[in-house]
Motif scaffolding. Structure first.
Motif, PDB file in Angstrom:
ATOM      1  N   LEU A  65      45.933  39.718  46.041  1.00  0.00           N
ATOM      2  CA  LEU A  65      45.898  38.477  46.812  1.00  0.00           C
ATOM      3  C   LEU A  65      47.255  38.203  47.441  1.00  0.00           C
ATOM      4  CD1 LEU A  65      43.954  36.206  44.279  1.00  0.00           C
ATOM      5  CD2 LEU A  65      43.030  37.716  46.049  1.00  0.00           C
ATOM      6  N   PRO A  66      47.291  37.891  48.741  1.00  0.00           N
ATOM      7  CA  PRO A  66      48.572  37.594  49.398  1.00  0.00           C
ATOM      8  C   PRO A  66      49.089  36.205  49.049  1.00  0.00           C
ATOM      9  CG  PRO A  66      46.765  37.350  50.953  1.00  0.00           C
ATOM     10  CD  PRO A  66      46.164  37.888  49.686  1.00  0.00           C
ATOM     11  N   CYS A  67      50.374  36.005  49.309  1.00  0.00           N
ATOM     12  CA  CYS A  67      51.029  34.724  49.065  1.00  0.00           C
ATOM     13  C   CYS A  67      50.268  33.591  49.762  1.00  0.00           C
ATOM     14  CB  CYS A  67      52.458  34.789  49.583  1.00  0.00           C
ATOM     15  SG  CYS A  67      53.434  33.310  49.299  1.00  0.00           S
ATOM     16  N   GLY A  68      50.089  32.493  49.045  1.00  0.00           N
ATOM     17  CA  GLY A  68      49.422  31.323  49.601  1.00  0.00           C
ATOM     18  C   GLY A  68      47.939  31.243  49.320  1.00  0.00           C
ATOM     19  N   THR A  69      47.323  32.317  48.817  1.00  0.00           N
ATOM     20  CA  THR A  69      45.893  32.309  48.521  1.00  0.00           C
ATOM     21  C   THR A  69      45.578  31.258  47.463  1.00  0.00           C
ATOM     22  OG1 THR A  69      45.719  34.675  48.997  1.00  0.00           O
ATOM     23  CG2 THR A  69      43.932  33.681  47.722  1.00  0.00           C
ATOM     24  N   LEU A  70      44.534  30.489  47.679  1.00  0.00           N
ATOM     25  CA  LEU A  70      44.095  29.488  46.714  1.00  0.00           C
ATOM     26  C   LEU A  70      43.248  30.137  45.619  1.00  0.00           C
ATOM     27  CD1 LEU A  70      43.117  26.490  49.027  1.00  0.00           C
ATOM     28  CD2 LEU A  70      44.888  26.460  47.255  1.00  0.00           C
ATOM     29  N   VAL A  71      43.539  29.774  44.358  1.00  0.00           N
ATOM     30  CA  VAL A  71      42.732  30.235  43.232  1.00  0.00           C
ATOM     31  C   VAL A  71      42.458  29.047  42.325  1.00  0.00           C
ATOM     32  CG1 VAL A  71      43.794  32.532  43.356  1.00  0.00           C
ATOM     33  CG2 VAL A  71      44.677  30.845  41.732  1.00  0.00           C
ATOM     34  N   VAL A  72      41.366  29.121  41.588  1.00  0.00           N
ATOM     35  CA  VAL A  72      40.997  28.076  40.642  1.00  0.00           C
ATOM     36  C   VAL A  72      41.017  28.674  39.237  1.00  0.00           C
ATOM     37  CG1 VAL A  72      39.227  26.439  39.900  1.00  0.00           C
ATOM     38  CG2 VAL A  72      39.557  26.908  42.339  1.00  0.00           C
ATOM     39  N   VAL A  73      41.748  28.029  38.327  1.00  0.00           N
ATOM     40  CA  VAL A  73      41.825  28.506  36.949  1.00  0.00           C
ATOM     41  C   VAL A  73      40.518  28.204  36.227  1.00  0.00           C
ATOM     42  CG1 VAL A  73      42.968  28.158  34.725  1.00  0.00           C
ATOM     43  CG2 VAL A  73      44.327  28.290  36.826  1.00  0.00           C
ATOM     44  N   ARG A  74      39.979  29.234  35.585  1.00  0.00           N
ATOM     45  CA  ARG A  74      38.758  29.065  34.798  1.00  0.00           C
ATOM     46  C   ARG A  74      39.071  28.858  33.323  1.00  0.00           C
ATOM     47  NH1 ARG A  74      34.386  27.710  36.974  1.00  0.00           N
ATOM     48  NH2 ARG A  74      33.031  29.125  35.822  1.00  0.00           N
ATOM     49  N   GLU A  75      40.010  29.657  32.809  1.00  0.00           N
ATOM     50  CA  GLU A  75      40.430  29.512  31.424  1.00  0.00           C
ATOM     51  C   GLU A  75      41.721  30.291  31.213  1.00  0.00           C
ATOM     52  OE1 GLU A  75      37.673  31.227  28.702  1.00  0.00           O
ATOM     53  OE2 GLU A  75      37.751  33.224  29.615  1.00  0.00           O
ATOM     54  N   LYS A 116      50.861  18.076  58.104  1.00  0.00           N
ATOM     55  CA  LYS A 116      49.842  17.758  59.106  1.00  0.00           C
ATOM     56  C   LYS A 116      49.551  18.925  60.030  1.00  0.00           C
ATOM     57  CE  LYS A 116      50.984  12.825  59.140  1.00  0.00           C
ATOM     58  NZ  LYS A 116      51.488  11.678  59.952  1.00  0.00           N
ATOM     59  N   ALA A 117      50.510  19.835  60.175  1.00  0.00           N
ATOM     60  CA  ALA A 117      50.326  21.016  61.029  1.00  0.00           C
ATOM     61  C   ALA A 117      49.681  22.173  60.260  1.00  0.00           C
ATOM     62  CB  ALA A 117      51.665  21.458  61.605  1.00  0.00           C
ATOM     63  N   GLN A 118      49.236  21.887  59.040  1.00  0.00           N
ATOM     64  CA  GLN A 118      48.606  22.889  58.181  1.00  0.00           C
ATOM     65  C   GLN A 118      49.557  24.020  57.793  1.00  0.00           C
ATOM     66  OE1 GLN A 118      45.451  22.411  56.746  1.00  0.00           O
ATOM     67  NE2 GLN A 118      45.960  20.427  57.657  1.00  0.00           N
ATOM     68  N   GLN A 119      50.836  23.714  57.787  1.00  0.00           N
ATOM     69  CA  GLN A 119      51.817  24.648  57.235  1.00  0.00           C
ATOM     70  C   GLN A 119      51.942  24.360  55.741  1.00  0.00           C
ATOM     71  OE1 GLN A 119      54.960  23.484  59.927  1.00  0.00           O
ATOM     72  NE2 GLN A 119      54.788  25.383  61.071  1.00  0.00           N
ATOM     73  N   THR A 120      52.059  25.411  54.961  1.00  0.00           N
ATOM     74  CA  THR A 120      52.071  25.286  53.509  1.00  0.00           C
ATOM     75  C   THR A 120      53.475  25.538  52.966  1.00  0.00           C
ATOM     76  OG1 THR A 120      49.752  25.959  53.302  1.00  0.00           O
ATOM     77  CG2 THR A 120      51.137  26.194  51.350  1.00  0.00           C
ATOM     78  N   PHE A 121      53.910  24.666  52.069  1.00  0.00           N
ATOM     79  CA  PHE A 121      55.187  24.806  51.388  1.00  0.00           C
ATOM     80  C   PHE A 121      54.899  25.015  49.902  1.00  0.00           C
ATOM     81  CE2 PHE A 121      55.607  22.144  55.076  1.00  0.00           C
ATOM     82  CZ  PHE A 121      56.753  22.612  55.704  1.00  0.00           C
ATOM     83  N   LEU A 154      48.831  31.619  56.644  1.00  0.00           N
ATOM     84  CA  LEU A 154      49.499  32.008  55.409  1.00  0.00           C
ATOM     85  C   LEU A 154      50.488  33.154  55.596  1.00  0.00           C
ATOM     86  CD1 LEU A 154      46.615  31.658  52.774  1.00  0.00           C
ATOM     87  CD2 LEU A 154      48.294  29.960  53.523  1.00  0.00           C
ATOM     88  N   GLN A 155      51.039  33.260  56.797  1.00  0.00           N
ATOM     89  CA  GLN A 155      52.106  34.224  57.043  1.00  0.00           C
ATOM     90  C   GLN A 155      53.442  33.558  56.726  1.00  0.00           C
ATOM     91  OE1 GLN A 155      51.482  37.576  58.007  1.00  0.00           O
ATOM     92  NE2 GLN A 155      49.468  36.791  57.419  1.00  0.00           N
TER      93      GLN A 155
END
Length: 289
Positions: A65-75, A116-121, A154-155
């Motif tokens: 998975l590349p940097c910035g990918t969203l994941v959800v913890v299951r356990e 607001k510009a959908q840039q992620t920090f 996500l670049q």
């Protein structure tokens, strides 16, 4: 050494004598800064993070998975591991269109924000310098942290490394504050690392965002022990009350309890010292005047 100094020293030694780093080191692996619970969402912090069929760095890789990918913890898996000087658990995650697997928690960001510009920090632990301290000679470990900015795809746009001298660090969070009137920036990003014990400092790191680049700004710190001593700092940006155009102002106040005096209500009276530092901002960097 007077009574106040002894109290300050005892409070500090007491806090330093406790296990430090809250799970990022071998002697306290049951705690960690991520506090990952089932259902929590995180972003990948590393350049890429391998997903594995089972918890463990030698297990079969099923995805990357590349940097910035969203994941959800299951356990949280029971397996702990050290990588890059960091002790952290493996967690089972869900990502994409219902895919699942295991990932080492240290590859996930400690925190992230989207503007607001959908840039992620986002920011996370890059590595921890090994401590050379003996059991009876405490020295804080050095956390090497990176702040990263990603575009909507996500670049990676920019990243900046900074260090945290960790003393029982148990709390971290980040906020986007807006431009605060600082010329050339569209946002200011504040990252906090601190502890909850007496005598443990909380440090704040600031970065200005130009839309393409992260610019390091002056930071601030605070520490104290109730009824004994305190040190607090305030940063004033141009838009804030008391701020000035083209300036960043840092106000510091420190107090030490006066063991000879109390107020009419019997409360501690502090000997207070105040200082003021001014930084000129040229749109790219802050220079102390």
């Amino acid at each position: 050494m007077n009574r106040i100094s002894i109290c300050c020293l005892m409070a500090l030694l007491f806090s330093l004598g406790h296990t430090t780093l809250w799970g990022q080191r071998e002697n306290n692996i049951e705690f960690n800064l991520w506090y990952a619970k089932p259902g929590d969402t995180f972003r990948v912090y590393g350049k890429t993070a391998n997903v594995r069929a089972q918890p463990g760095k030698m297990e079969t890789i099923t995805d990357s998975l590349p940097c910035g990918t969203l994941v959800v913890v299951r356990e949280q898996a029971g397996h702990m591991e050290q990588l890059k000087g960091i002790y952290a658990p493996w967690v089972r995650i869900r990502y994409g269109a219902g895919k699942e697997g295991y990932i080492w928690l240290g590859m996930l960001a400690l925190g992230s924000r989207t503007d607001k510009a959908q840039q992620t920090f986002l920011y996370g632990l890059d590595w921890i310098s090994p401590s050379r301290a003996k059991d009876d000679d405490y020295q804080p470990a050095i956390w090497h942290v990176k702040a990263k900015a990603l575009d909507p795809a996500l670049q990676l746009l920019d990243e900046k490394e900074f260090v945290v001298k960790a003393l029982e660090t148990s709390v971290t969070e980040a906020k986007l504050l807006g431009d605060m009137g600082l010329e050339g920036t569209s946002d200011i990003w504040r990252i906090q690392f601190g502890g909850e014990a007496c005598g443990i400092p909380t440090d704040y790191f600031y970065f200005g965002w130009t839309g393409r680049q992260l610019l390091a700004l002056p930071g601030k710190s605070e520490v104290g022990d109730a009824g004994v001593f305190y040190h607090s700092e305030t940063l004033l940006f141009p838009k804030e009350p008391g701020g000035q155009p083209g300036r960043i102002i840092r106000l510091a106040e420190e107090g030490e309890a006066d063991e000879e005096k109390t107020d009419p209500n019997g409360e501690t009276v502090f000997k207070v010292k105040k200082t003021r530092e001014v930084y000129a901002w040229d749109g790219h960097q802050a220079k102390k005047l």
